[in-house]
Design an enzyme around this catalytic site. Structure first.
Site, mmCIF file in Angstrom:
data_model
loop_
_atom_site.group_PDB
_atom_site.id
_atom_site.type_symbol
_atom_site.label_atom_id
_atom_site.label_comp_id
_atom_site.label_asym_id
_atom_site.label_seq_id
_atom_site.Cartn_x
_atom_site.Cartn_y
_atom_site.Cartn_z
ATOM 1 N N HIS A 13 -8.998 142.554 10.678
ATOM 2 C CA HIS A 13 -9.960 143.233 9.792
ATOM 3 C C HIS A 13 -10.387 142.283 8.665
ATOM 4 O O HIS A 13 -9.752 142.225 7.613
ATOM 5 C CB HIS A 13 -9.305 144.506 9.236
ATOM 6 C CG HIS A 13 -10.265 145.423 8.542
ATOM 7 N ND1 HIS A 13 -10.376 146.766 8.830
ATOM 8 C CD2 HIS A 13 -11.186 145.199 7.561
ATOM 9 C CE1 HIS A 13 -11.301 147.315 8.063
ATOM 10 N NE2 HIS A 13 -11.802 146.378 7.272
ATOM 11 N N HIS A 15 -14.055 140.865 6.762
ATOM 12 C CA HIS A 15 -15.517 140.941 6.649
ATOM 13 C C HIS A 15 -16.104 139.562 6.369
ATOM 14 O O HIS A 15 -15.634 138.856 5.473
ATOM 15 C CB HIS A 15 -15.920 141.893 5.524
ATOM 16 C CG HIS A 15 -15.599 143.323 5.819
ATOM 17 N ND1 HIS A 15 -16.536 144.210 6.286
ATOM 18 C CD2 HIS A 15 -14.435 144.017 5.731
ATOM 19 C CE1 HIS A 15 -15.968 145.398 6.463
ATOM 20 N NE2 HIS A 15 -14.690 145.304 6.139
ATOM 21 N N ASP A 17 -19.008 138.847 4.997
ATOM 22 C CA ASP A 17 -19.603 138.729 3.658
ATOM 23 C C ASP A 17 -18.562 138.865 2.549
ATOM 24 O O ASP A 17 -18.900 138.744 1.378
ATOM 25 C CB ASP A 17 -20.770 139.713 3.468
ATOM 26 C CG ASP A 17 -20.416 141.144 3.830
ATOM 27 O OD1 ASP A 17 -19.281 141.377 4.312
ATOM 28 O OD2 ASP A 17 -21.260 142.025 3.636
ATOM 29 N N HIS A 198 -13.837 152.553 9.774
ATOM 30 C CA HIS A 198 -13.247 152.635 8.430
ATOM 31 C C HIS A 198 -13.063 154.119 8.095
ATOM 32 O O HIS A 198 -14.049 154.851 7.999
ATOM 33 C CB HIS A 198 -14.187 152.038 7.388
ATOM 34 C CG HIS A 198 -14.210 150.547 7.320
ATOM 35 N ND1 HIS A 198 -14.800 149.758 8.274
ATOM 36 C CD2 HIS A 198 -13.720 149.695 6.373
ATOM 37 C CE1 HIS A 198 -14.668 148.486 7.918
ATOM 38 N NE2 HIS A 198 -14.024 148.415 6.778
ATOM 39 N N GLU A 201 -9.866 155.761 3.701
ATOM 40 C CA GLU A 201 -9.794 154.761 2.613
ATOM 41 C C GLU A 201 -10.323 155.428 1.332
ATOM 42 O O GLU A 201 -9.591 155.630 0.389
ATOM 43 C CB GLU A 201 -10.638 153.528 2.991
ATOM 44 C CG GLU A 201 -10.630 152.418 1.932
ATOM 45 C CD GLU A 201 -11.626 151.292 2.254
ATOM 46 O OE1 GLU A 201 -12.598 151.528 2.989
ATOM 47 O OE2 GLU A 201 -11.431 150.178 1.726
ATOM 48 N N ASP A 279 -9.096 141.999 4.970
ATOM 49 C CA ASP A 279 -10.320 142.697 4.569
ATOM 50 C C ASP A 279 -11.380 141.714 4.047
ATOM 51 O O ASP A 279 -12.357 141.454 4.740
ATOM 52 C CB ASP A 279 -10.032 143.795 3.538
ATOM 53 C CG ASP A 279 -11.024 144.950 3.620
ATOM 54 O OD1 ASP A 279 -11.784 145.011 4.599
ATOM 55 O OD2 ASP A 279 -11.024 145.805 2.718
HETATM 56 ZN ZN LIG Z 1 -13.186 146.753 5.753
#
Ligand SMILES: [Zn+2]
Length: 340
Positions: A13, A15, A17, A198, A201, A279
């Site tokens: 997991h 990202h 960006d 997702h 969260e 993340d």
């Molecule tokens: Zn995420």
């Protein structure tokens, strides 16, 4: 170098960006003529990284409004995908799944499919240079309209088995519940694409239930709030749905009030399939070694318990069967060599 650095690791997991380095932002701004509010790496950090004071998921997500401006060309997407693997490989990460939302990279006219192509090119170039395997996950955004999200699924389907591993749903969970996206993920199933969502969260356990039962998620991004509903927790346990937990980020986005309330030890003891992930390495100021160290230091995970988390990660990889078996064998052999 410490013992956590030496562990062979998996990161499911991450990202794209959330993985831009400040020096890369400077280089892309220069190459593409993008104006910057400041001129040094140190001055850029507050624009792209949260600190302990981060108050909520929306505040955390605001950092991406800055970073996505520098991910609007094929060259930039390829470069950052490459560097994400380079950085992970430096932490002995053997397998990584890098996710991004193709529709966020269209400001200069790239199509969703072109964005996927360039990210995969970056992953492949890094695979040739470093001891790491990488796959892409295409993200549908909660605040995007149905047509844009259906287009992501179709674009992803064209790259399935050619570097693209799965599809995901991300963005502001508290404002856009998962049931709004049933038809989008019905198309993913029709196209044979694995799904992670997702959930749990910035929203409760009901979102995890919806993601598994109606969106067909075979993994859950975060799932921190799963314990709010024991029935949903039992379902996730019985179906062996892995949770992609991201400790540093989960604390920053206030998925729980603080480390004392973080349920990773409790979930592990209950037998849930927990995986450890970063993340957003640059937004969160973390790396995969740090995530393992924190779980060891704050929650008393022994090296043997950490090895269980690593094996969970390899077993949960969105790889084709033969590739997954090879990854699991490799991770097993490396852990065995460390007596784990
Ligand atoms: Zn995420």
């Amino acid at each position: 170098m410490n013992q956590w650095h030496l562990l062979p690791k998996v990161d499911l997991h991450v990202h794209l960006d959330g993985s831009l380095r400040p020096d890369t932002v400077l280089a892309i701004a220069e190459a593409e003529g993008i104006g910057l509010p400041v001129s040094t790496e140190a001055e850029l950090i507050p624009y792209m990284q949260v600190d302990e004071e981060c108050r909520s998921l929306p505040e955390y997500l605001s950092k991406f409004a800055f970073t996505t401006r520098f991910l609007q060309s094929g060259a930039a997407l390829e470069r950052v995908a490459f560097e994400t693997l380079e950085q992970a490989a430096a932490h002995n990460c053997r397998y990584i799944e890098v996710r991004f939302a193709p529709q966020l990279h269209r400001l200069n006219g790239l199509h969703a499919e072109e964005a996927i192509h360039h990210v995969i090119e970056g992953l492949k170039r890094a695979e040739r240079q470093f001891d790491i395997q990488g796959r892409a996950i295409a993200i549908c955004m909660r605040n995007h309209d149905r047509a844009d999200n259906l287009a992501v699924i179709e674009a992803a389907a064209r790259y399935a088995g050619r570097g693209l591993a799965a599809v995901d749903l991300a963005g502001d969970e508290s404002s856009y519940p998962p049931e709004l996206f049933r038809d989008v993920f019905a198309l993913a199933h029709k196209r044979g694409l694995p799904v992670t969502i997702h959930a749990g969260e910035a929203g409760g356990a009901a979102n995890v239930y919806e993601a598994v039962e109606h969106l067909g998620a075979s993994r859950i991004g975060h799932g921190v709030r799963l314990r709010e509903n024991p029935d949903v927790l039992r379902m996730v346990l019985e179906r062996r749905i892995p949770l992609e937990m991201c400790p540093v980020s989960n604390i920053q986005t206030k998925a729980v009030s603080g480390w004392d309330a973080y349920p990773i030890r409790e979930y592990f003891e209950q037998g849930l399939s927990i995986t450890l992930n970063t993340d957003n390495p640059s937004v969160s100021g973390t790396d995969i070694t740090r995530e393992y160290r924190i779980v060891a230091e704050k929650f008393g995970f022994t090296d043997r318990e950490l090895a269980v988390l690593i094996r969970n990660g390899a077993g949960a990889a969105f790889l084709e069967d033969s590739e997954k078996k090879a990854l699991v064998r490799r991770i097993d052999a490396e852990l065995a060599a460390l007596n784990l």
